[in-house]
Design a protein around this motif. Structure first.
Motif, short mmCIF file in Angstrom:
data_model
loop_
_atom_site.label_atom_id
_atom_site.label_comp_id
_atom_site.label_asym_id
_atom_site.label_seq_id
_atom_site.Cartn_x
_atom_site.Cartn_y
_atom_site.Cartn_z
N ASP A 6 -0.04 6.48 9.79
CA ASP A 6 0.42 6.08 8.45
C ASP A 6 1.94 6.06 8.42
OD1 ASP A 6 -2.12 5.86 7.49
OD2 ASP A 6 -2.19 7.94 6.73
N THR A 7 2.50 5.03 7.83
CA THR A 7 3.94 4.95 7.69
C THR A 7 4.29 4.79 6.22
OG1 THR A 7 3.93 2.54 7.98
CG2 THR A 7 4.25 3.91 9.97
N ALA A 8 5.37 5.41 5.81
CA ALA A 8 5.83 5.30 4.43
C ALA A 8 7.34 5.43 4.42
CB ALA A 8 5.19 6.38 3.56
N SER A 9 7.93 4.97 3.37
CA SER A 9 9.39 5.05 3.24
C SER A 9 9.76 5.46 1.83
CB SER A 9 10.04 3.70 3.58
OG SER A 9 9.76 2.76 2.55
N ALA A 11 11.17 3.77 -0.23
CA ALA A 11 10.91 2.64 -1.11
C ALA A 11 9.52 2.67 -1.71
CB ALA A 11 11.13 1.33 -0.35
N ASP A 12 8.61 3.44 -1.09
CA ASP A 12 7.25 3.52 -1.60
C ASP A 12 7.10 4.49 -2.76
OD1 ASP A 12 6.19 1.72 0.34
OD2 ASP A 12 6.28 3.33 1.83
N LEU A 13 8.10 5.31 -3.00
CA LEU A 13 8.02 6.29 -4.07
C LEU A 13 8.07 5.59 -5.43
CD1 LEU A 13 10.47 9.08 -2.82
CD2 LEU A 13 7.96 9.12 -2.78
N PRO A 14 7.31 6.09 -6.40
CA PRO A 14 7.39 5.51 -7.75
C PRO A 14 8.75 5.83 -8.39
CG PRO A 14 6.04 7.49 -7.77
CD PRO A 14 6.33 7.20 -6.33
N ARG A 39 16.77 -2.29 -7.18
CA ARG A 39 15.94 -1.26 -7.81
C ARG A 39 16.78 0.00 -8.08
NH1 ARG A 39 11.38 2.53 -5.02
NH2 ARG A 39 10.44 3.34 -6.94
#
Length: 304
Positions: A6-9, A11-14, A39
């Motif tokens: 799984d990858t996340a950054s 930028a994925d945070l609300p 953003r």
């Protein structure tokens, strides 16, 4: 999913979580973040990030300034001041003064452009402008107009004068103000107070809930200011602290009328000229608060 991992950054945070992270940054760091992407530029103006504004200190590079000394400018250690308002003129070169004034004006323009040209500062609750000798009436008026929900306003030891609080839409300003500190503002006049009363009494919004008012050392104020304050029913309803030390009031009768109309104001939180022998709570009020303060006008200058 890449290679079973799984990858996340970030930028994925609300937005809500990004704002929570941003709340740990100082204004200079926030400004840098606002330039990263659209953003972040949008979230930079999130009201929750700007509950307290300290433009005077930020303009001096004190980005991590806190509220520890708010309302107590007299007690700030000398080493904490980059631009000491009361610094003797003989110690500051003309070029240095010009540089400081230019620095403030540049910072003010940037603050206005970044935060208030696109939207109002509805989230601002505290505005600290004390000890800024370059703040002018127009700048103050723009800031209070842009921040309609201010609860605490500190502008002590500034050079604001008769034009302060003279705003285009007074009914939209200072309606939620709880505390106002104008100690040591030697240039404010009865007109300044009348402008304030116009803000509190104008429009159809909720009335002023002012609890604390300091006009200590404002020597140009006369009985006309007392008459203006007395005319504001909303002001008298909640006032709990009043410092009129060193003001040019002469009428004990007018002062009594105003003070006795403030149901929540007790003598322990009342300061006024010792020479007004017919003033309210003569035996129990605190008298002048400036007798040992060389930075503010003292009531011994006046005779009743």
């Amino acid at each position: 999913m890449a290679g079973g991992t799984d990858t996340a950054s970030f930028a994925d945070l609300p937005d809500e979580l990004v704002v929570q992270v941003f709340r740990h940054l100082n204004p200079a760091q926030l400004n840098s973040c606002s330039r990263v992407c659209r953003r972040w530029s949008r979230l930079f103006r999130e009201p929750a990030l700007w509950r307290q504004l300290y433009p005077t200190m930020w303009s001096r590079g004190l980005w991590n300034y806190t509220a520890n000394y708010v309302g107590h400018i007299d007690q700030i250690p000398e080493e904490d001041f980059c631009l000491e308002l009361l610094e003797p003129v003989t110690t500051t070169s003309e070029a240095e003064c010009l540089s400081r004034e230019q620095s403030w004006n540049k910072f003010y323009s940037g603050l206005k452009r970044s935060l208030f040209d696109h939207c109002k500062g509805y989230g601002v609750r505290v505005l600290e402008l004390s000890a800024n000798k370059y703040l002018d009436d127009g700048q103050l008026n723009v800031l209070i107009s842009a921040c309609p929900n201010i609860e605490e306003l500190y502008a002590s030891y500034t050079q604001i004068s008769s034009g302060a609080f003279q705003v285009p839409n007074p009914g939209d300003c200072l309606k939620r103000l709880h505390k106002l500190a104008l100690s040591g503002c030697v240039l404010i006049t009865d007109r300044t107070v009348e402008n304030l009363v116009a803000c509190w009494g104008a429009g159809t919004g909720e009335p002023a809930g002012l609890r604390s008012l300091s006009l200590s050392g404002c020597a140009l104020l006369t009985d006309a200011s007392l008459e203006a304050l007395s005319s504001c029913t909303a002001l008298r309803a909640g006032l709990q602290f009043l410092d009129l030390s060193g003001c040019g009031f002469r009428s004990g009768r007018l002062l009594r009328t105003f003070v006795h109309g403030c149901a929540r104001l007790g003598p322990e939180n009342l300061f006024y000229c010792c020479n007004i022998v017919t003033g309210p709570y003569r035996a129990t009020a605190n008298g002048c608060n400036n007798l040992d303060n060389e930075n503010r006008a003292c009531c011994v200058q006046y005779q009743n």
